[in-house]
Every structure is written in structure tokens, then in C-alpha cells.
Design a protein around this motif. Structure first.
Motif, PDB file in Angstrom:
ATOM      1  N   GLU A 121      -0.672   7.793  -3.188  1.00 13.76           N
ATOM      2  CA  GLU A 121      -0.616   6.698  -2.228  1.00 13.76           C
ATOM      3  C   GLU A 121      -0.894   7.157  -0.797  1.00 13.76           C
ATOM      4  O   GLU A 121      -1.569   6.461  -0.045  1.00 13.76           O
ATOM      5  CB  GLU A 121       0.771   6.032  -2.288  1.00 13.76           C
ATOM      6  CG  GLU A 121       1.050   5.271  -3.572  1.00 13.76           C
ATOM      7  CD  GLU A 121       0.106   4.090  -3.739  1.00 13.76           C
ATOM      8  OE1 GLU A 121      -0.284   3.498  -2.715  1.00 13.76           O
ATOM      9  OE2 GLU A 121      -0.252   3.768  -4.880  1.00 13.76           O
ATOM     10  N   THR A 136     -11.759   1.497  -5.843  1.00 13.28           N
ATOM     11  CA  THR A 136     -10.512   0.725  -5.916  1.00 13.28           C
ATOM     12  C   THR A 136      -9.921   0.679  -7.320  1.00 13.28           C
ATOM     13  O   THR A 136      -8.785   0.251  -7.500  1.00 13.28           O
ATOM     14  CB  THR A 136     -10.754  -0.718  -5.435  1.00 13.28           C
ATOM     15  OG1 THR A 136     -11.823  -1.301  -6.206  1.00 13.28           O
ATOM     16  CG2 THR A 136     -11.137  -0.730  -3.958  1.00 13.28           C
ATOM     17  N   GLN A 139      -6.157   3.369  -9.041  1.00 17.22           N
ATOM     18  CA  GLN A 139      -4.833   3.107  -8.484  1.00 17.22           C
ATOM     19  C   GLN A 139      -3.807   3.972  -9.222  1.00 17.22           C
ATOM     20  O   GLN A 139      -2.896   3.475  -9.885  1.00 17.22           O
ATOM     21  CB  GLN A 139      -4.494   1.622  -8.607  1.00 17.22           C
ATOM     22  CG  GLN A 139      -5.435   0.707  -7.873  1.00 17.22           C
ATOM     23  CD  GLN A 139      -5.387   0.882  -6.366  1.00 17.22           C
ATOM     24  OE1 GLN A 139      -4.369   1.261  -5.804  1.00 17.22           O
ATOM     25  NE2 GLN A 139      -6.503   0.620  -5.700  1.00 17.22           N
TER      26      GLN A 139
END
Length: 297
Positions: A121, A136, A139
Motif C-alpha cells: 500500500e 490497477t 491490488q
């Protein structure tokens, strides 16, 4: 007295902080040990894959395979470069995240079209803030690295390389050399380089049998290389996970030591202030008694 209360309050606050840092040290120590054990249990398999690729190249030196295609005809300015960047999900780990980000920024400064696959993160937030293109679909967190997660990442990288969406793929992670030293490292995943296998030194305890390629060396490579790439991703995930907790252990130990030192200093200041307050009270009592005695006379 108010000054004494302030000092006592600060001492209690530092003690509470020290409990937290000490607990974080113990947690990171346990997680790092588990990660190192997990890596040690899987290393023989991936060393075996490296050895088999090396043997195929040695027995079939003229083999041509897409995974070894350097795409030399594509100029540097037009090459599509992918980087798997492994950072932590949070801070409190010294310079761990800073070193990874700094190394990736050096890669981004090189010519070509760059694309990032960020695991963690903290790194994802940093590069998003600096307007760097990030896939994207990635994650992923760095907690509890598993072979399933490494396979998902590796298969996506291989797919994009085969489709021509990427010409080079690197993985940026932290390798823990020992308990006090860790280095941010860049490793090339694709295309594979023949010289890295020719010069590779294998552990002596890896058992090898006679080689037999069926139906062909190319088909065998089609199976071995993806597993090898996935193994490299898994190894990097575990190494980074262990390095992160090792860095956090060192940071928390330094914080705990600093807290202990601060408590000692504050205790001395507290005792001096307390002694001064007691002395002041005794002086006032003596002065009051002397004044009463004089009145009686």
C-alpha cells in the motif's frame, strides 16, 4: 508541584510507548522467523528449476525460445519496461520503503515506457501521488506471501511479455543479507539471460538425474520457465517480507532503547524536582515554626 506532575505524566507516556514498540519488535521477530523458514523450505525446488534450465542450455546451446528473446531491434526509447515494486503496507521500518522507492525512481529515469506493478500500500500511494502509471489490477498486500499470489503475479507478467505489452520486466525488492544488513535489489525477470545460467553456482546438495527432453527442449522450456519466473516472484515476496520485519525489528529496538534512555533522564529530573519541592516544603515549615516561636516570645 505542577512541574512534577508534568514530568510524571511524560514518564508514563514514554513507558506506554515503549510497551508498544517492544510488542511490535516481538511480533516482527516472529513473522520474520516464519518467513525465513518458508523460504528455506521452498528454495530446493527453485534451485532445481534453475539447474534444469542451465542443463538444457548446456545440452542444447542453439535453442531459440521466446523467453530468451531480448528484442534487440526495439530502440531504448521505445522499449516497454515493467517493474514489480515490493514495498510495505505501512511505515515504522526505518529506511526500508525509502530505499525501494529510490531504486525504482532510478529505473524510471532511464529511457523507455515504464509501467509499474506495485505490491504494498505504501508504494502504491507514493507512485499514484507522483502520477506514475500503475497497473490497477495489482491490488496486492505484502502480508503473508503465498505461492498462489506469486502465481497470479507471475502469470500476468508472462502474459504481457508474450503479448508484446512488455519488453523487459524487473522486480525491485529488499534482500536480507543477514540480521543487520539488507539491500534494495533489482532483478531481471524477463527476458532470461543465458549468461546468468552459465555462470550460476548451484548448491552441492541438489541431486540431478540424467536429462531427457520430451517431446522437445522448446516444450520443456514452455513449462519450466513460467514456474521459474513464479518462483523468483515468490522468493522476492518472501525475502521482502522478511526484510521488512527485520527492518521493523531494528527500528523498534532503537525506539525502545531510546525510550529507556529518556525514562532514565526524566527520572533523574523528576527526582531532582521532587527533592527541590520537599526541600522547599521543609524550609517553609521551618520558617513558619520559627515565626510562631517568635510571636510567643
Amino acid at each position: 508541584m505542577a512541574n512534577i506532575r508534568e514530568i510524571q505524566s511524560r514518564i508514563n507516556s514514554v513507558k506506554d510507548t515503549m510497551k508498544i514498540t517492544n510488542a511490535m519488535y516481538m511480533i516482527s521477530s516472529s513473522k520474520m522467523t516464519q518467513a525465513r523458514k518458508k523460504l528455506a523450505n521452498t528454495e530446493p525446488y527453485f534451485y532445481g528449476l534453475q539447474g534444469e534450465i542451465s542443463r538444457i542450455l548446456r545440452h542444447v546451446p542453439d535453442i531459440e525460445h521466446p523467453y530468451f528473446d531480448t528484442r534487440a531491434k526495439i530502440p531504448k526509447e521505445e522499449r516497454k519496461i515493467g517493474s514489480i515494486v515490493i514495498t510495505a503496507d505501512k511505515g515504522l521500518a526505518g529506511s526500508y520503503n525509502h530505499n525501494i522507492i529510490k531504486l525504482e525512481e532510478e529505473i524510471l529515469a532511464q529511457p523507455g515506457h515504464h509501467k509499474l506493478f506495485v505490491v504494498g500500500e505504501l508504494g502504491r500511494h507514493y507512485f499514484t501521488k507522483h502520477n506514475v502509471e500503475i497497473d490497477t489490477n495489482f491490488q496486492y498486500t505484502v502480508q503473508n506471501p503465498t505461492m498462489h499470489r506469486a502465481r497470479d503475479i507471475g502469470c500476468e507478467i508472462i502474459r504481457q511479455f508474450e503479448a508484446g505489452e512488455l519488453d523487459e520486466v524487473y522486480i525491485v525488492f529488499t534482500r536480507m543479507e543477514n540480521s543487520i544488513q539488507a539491500e534494495a535489489e533489482k532483478a531481471k525477470l524477463l527476458p532470461l539471460e543465458r549468461k546468468s545460467f552459465h555462470s550460476m553456482k548451484m548448491p552441492l546438495n541438489i541431486h540431478r538425474k540424467a536429462i531427457e527432453l520430451s517431446p522437445s527442449a522448446e516444450v520443456v522450456m514452455d513449462t519450466i520457465v513460467p514456474n521459474y519466473v513464479i518462483g523468483m516472484v515468490y522468493g522476492a515476496l518472501v525475502e521482502a517480507y522478511a526484510s521488512e520485519h527485520n527492518a521493523r525489528m531494528m527500528a523498534m529496538k532503537a525506539a525502545t532503547d531510546s525510550a529507556e534512555s529518556l525514562i532514565k533522564e526524566l527520572s533523574i529530573i523528576y527526582n531532582r524536582a521532587r527533592q527541590a519541592a520537599i526541600t522547599q516544603e521543609i524550609t517553609e515549615v521551618c520558617s513558619g515554626a520559627r515565626a510562631q516561636k517568635q510571636k510567643r516570645k
